[in-house]
Design an enzyme around this catalytic site. Structure first.
Site, PDB file in Angstrom:
ATOM      1  N   SER A 171      -1.997 -16.651  -0.604  1.00  0.00           N
ATOM      2  CA  SER A 171      -2.520 -16.212  -1.894  1.00  0.00           C
ATOM      3  C   SER A 171      -1.351 -15.693  -2.716  1.00  0.00           C
ATOM      4  CB  SER A 171      -3.544 -15.086  -1.697  1.00  0.00           C
ATOM      5  OG  SER A 171      -3.866 -14.454  -2.927  1.00  0.00           O
ATOM      6  N   TYR A 196      -5.876  -6.973   1.635  1.00  0.00           N
ATOM      7  CA  TYR A 196      -5.737  -8.401   1.304  1.00  0.00           C
ATOM      8  C   TYR A 196      -4.271  -8.748   1.077  1.00  0.00           C
ATOM      9  CZ  TYR A 196      -7.265 -12.940  -0.488  1.00  0.00           C
ATOM     10  OH  TYR A 196      -7.477 -14.284  -0.657  1.00  0.00           O
TER      11      TYR A 196
END
Length: 288
Positions: A142, A155
């Site tokens: 990501s 995350y």
């Protein structure tokens, strides 16, 4: 930069792709299948949702937290296709929250799925690739693995871990002609927000908004990523937002620092930290 000079063909390639029944994974599955690859999708459903996967794509239940199910997937690939050419570690969940609000259970959950799930896949299939002296590993990371905004610690951490593992594997496996790519998209429209279940409800509401209102869909991100992984690119940035944020951090660190401090203040006041950063980095990019 690719360590290997040619664009690869996926015709007849043996592909295992996790999390392939929805979102980015499904769109990548469609692209591999359209190119003539033999694709096995692994996902948590007992059976693939009816009518979702392209014709000819195989399916197995694969909870990426389970060593036994990874072993079963390897046995299936060896028995039916004689090995593996491409491993796509795509399955994952969303999580996030402020450091003093997000619970430890959520931390453990996302580490076990997003980080250790990919580790299990690599450990399972690298011996086969080494024996073949060929293969490709594609890890869905990501932009959060490269640019670490406030209120996204868990995350950010697991996706940064995926980037780090990918780079380690890139150098470690290059002598065996095994290439590695890390896909690093910014926010895009997908069903990932359904996996949110942490304690920082306020920040998770922001995440839902950023995902559902993103300017790009999974198909657009997949098309860009697919083209670049075929070329053997390592860090795969899939959208202008990500390129601006990533290169802004590298080449305009003082501006980046100021924007992140501003974002931290916004988090303290309960506001979303991300869009103002992207907007201002976009302005910076336009001036340079």
């Amino acid at each position: 930069m690719s360590l290997f000079s040619h664009e690869r063909s996926y015709r007849d390639a043996r592909v295992l792709l996790t999390g392939g029944c929805s979102g980015l994974g499904l769109e990548l599955t469609k692209l591999f299948a359209a190119d003539g690859a033999r694709v096995l999708v692994g996902d948590v459903h007992e059976q693939a949702p009816e009518g979702v996967l392209p014709a000819g794509v195989e399916y197995r239940t694969l909870d990426i937290r389970s060593d036994e199910q990874w072993e079963e997937a390897r046995n299936w690939m060896e028995a039916n296709w004689g090995g593996i050419d491409v491993l796509v570690n795509n399955a994952g969940i969303a999580a996030g929250g402020r450091l003093d609000v997000e619970g430890m259970d959520n931390w453990k959950r996302i580490v076990d799925i997003n980080l250790l799930g990919a580790v299990r896949g690599i450990r399972t299939f690298v011996p086969l690739m080494k024996a073949q002296r060929s293969g490709q590993i594609i890890n869905t990371a990501s932009l959060a693995g490269l640019v670490h905004a406030p209120a996204m610690a868990s995350y950010n951490a697991v996706k940064a871990g995926i980037v780090a593992i990918s780079e380690t594997a890139r150098w470690e496996l290059a002598p065996y002609r095994i290439s590695v790519s890390a896909i690093c998209p910014s926010f895009f429209r997908t069903n990932l927000h359904h996996s949110l279940e942490g304690k920082d409800v306020q920040m998770e509401e922001t995440a839902v908004h950023l995902i559902t209102k993103a300017p790009r869909g999974a198909a657009q991100v997949a098309a860009t990523a697919y083209k670049k992984v075929k070329q053997g690119k390592f860090i795969v940035l899939t959208d202008p937002d990500g390129q601006i944020a990533y290169f802004g951090k590298r080449y305009s660190p003082l501006v980046y620092k100021a924007l992140m401090l501003q974002a931290g203040r916004r988090v303290g006041s309960g506001k979303t930290p991300v869009p103002p950063i992207i907007d201002k980095l976009q302005s910076l990019g336009a001036k340079h």
